[in-house]
Write a protein that holds these residues in place. Structure first.
Motif, PDB file in Angstrom:
ATOM      1  N   GLU A 126       0.873  -1.173  -0.089  1.00 38.56           N
ATOM      2  CA  GLU A 126       0.065   0.216   0.052  1.00 38.56           C
ATOM      3  C   GLU A 126       0.858   1.104  -0.138  1.00 38.56           C
ATOM      4  OE1 GLU A 126      -3.635  -0.332   0.359  1.00 38.56           O
ATOM      5  OE2 GLU A 126      -3.014  -2.674   0.095  1.00 38.56           O
ATOM      6  N   LYS A 163      -6.724   1.767  -2.518  1.00 41.42           N
ATOM      7  CA  LYS A 163      -7.330   0.815  -1.623  1.00 41.42           C
ATOM      8  C   LYS A 163      -7.190  -0.467  -2.207  1.00 41.42           C
ATOM      9  CE  LYS A 163     -11.360   0.810  -4.685  1.00 41.42           C
ATOM     10  NZ  LYS A 163     -13.010   0.982  -4.752  1.00 41.42           N
ATOM     11  N   HIS A 212      -2.888  -1.082   5.716  1.00 39.44           N
ATOM     12  CA  HIS A 212      -3.483  -0.306   4.224  1.00 39.44           C
ATOM     13  C   HIS A 212      -2.885   0.950   3.962  1.00 39.44           C
ATOM     14  CE1 HIS A 212      -6.018  -3.670   4.339  1.00 39.44           C
ATOM     15  NE2 HIS A 212      -6.897  -3.364   5.412  1.00 39.44           N
ATOM     16  N   HIS A 252     -11.431   0.850   5.202  1.00 35.84           N
ATOM     17  CA  HIS A 252     -10.768   0.572   3.891  1.00 35.84           C
ATOM     18  C   HIS A 252     -11.665  -0.243   3.180  1.00 35.84           C
ATOM     19  CE1 HIS A 252      -6.916   2.600   4.599  1.00 35.84           C
ATOM     20  NE2 HIS A 252      -6.951   2.258   5.642  1.00 35.84           N
TER      21      HIS A 252
END
Ligand SMILES: [Zn+2]
Length: 138
Positions: free
Chosen positions: A11, A32, A117, A135
């Motif tokens: 991420e 995402k 994330h 998320h």
């Protein structure tokens, strides 16, 4: 909406690329779950606008971003749909050093929980799990 999927990047690494996209075209790009989503509400957005050979064209511009980030040797951008792309790692040997550095897990201070994330820090596991759910909703 343009999406760029990659299961070969974390991420944090995708966030670097999203930032480069944002800077290049002045559009919103967010990360995402293994993909970058680029919001292309703008009518002169590069995917539909300028022709294939223009630097403003999404695919061409993205190649320039990859060159600047020194990712062009290690990754290829594959078109999998009209506005869907996949970023594939094709050569492990050519990975740029910034990617290796961001891939390494950071040593977290005691009592700190990091969101897998987006990398945000929380001092409490419950707060982290509440945040992590966001998320999945977005
Ligand atoms: Zn997060």
């Amino acid at each position: 909406m343009i999406t760029i999927q990659s299961s070969d990047l974390t991420e944090n690494q995708l966030a670097e690329i999203a930032l480069a996209i944002q800077n290049r075209w002045g559009v919103a790009a967010f990360v995402k779950m293994h993909e970058i989503a680029v919001v292309d509400d703008d009518e002169d957005f590069p995917l539909e606008g300028p022709g294939k050979d223009s630097d403003e064209n999404f695919e061409k511009g993205f190649k320039i971003i990859m060159e600047r980030l020194k990712m062009d040797g290690a990754f290829v951008l594959e078109k999998v749909g009209r506005s869907k792309f996949r970023l594939l790692l094709v050569d492990h040997e050519s990975l740029p050093t910034w990617l290796e550095e961001t891939a390494k897990p950071k040593k977290l201070p005691d009592g700190v929980y990091e969101c897998p994330h987006c990398g945000k820090w929380f001092d409490d596991e419950l707060l982290l799990s509440m945040h992590t759910k966001l998320h999945y909703i977005i």
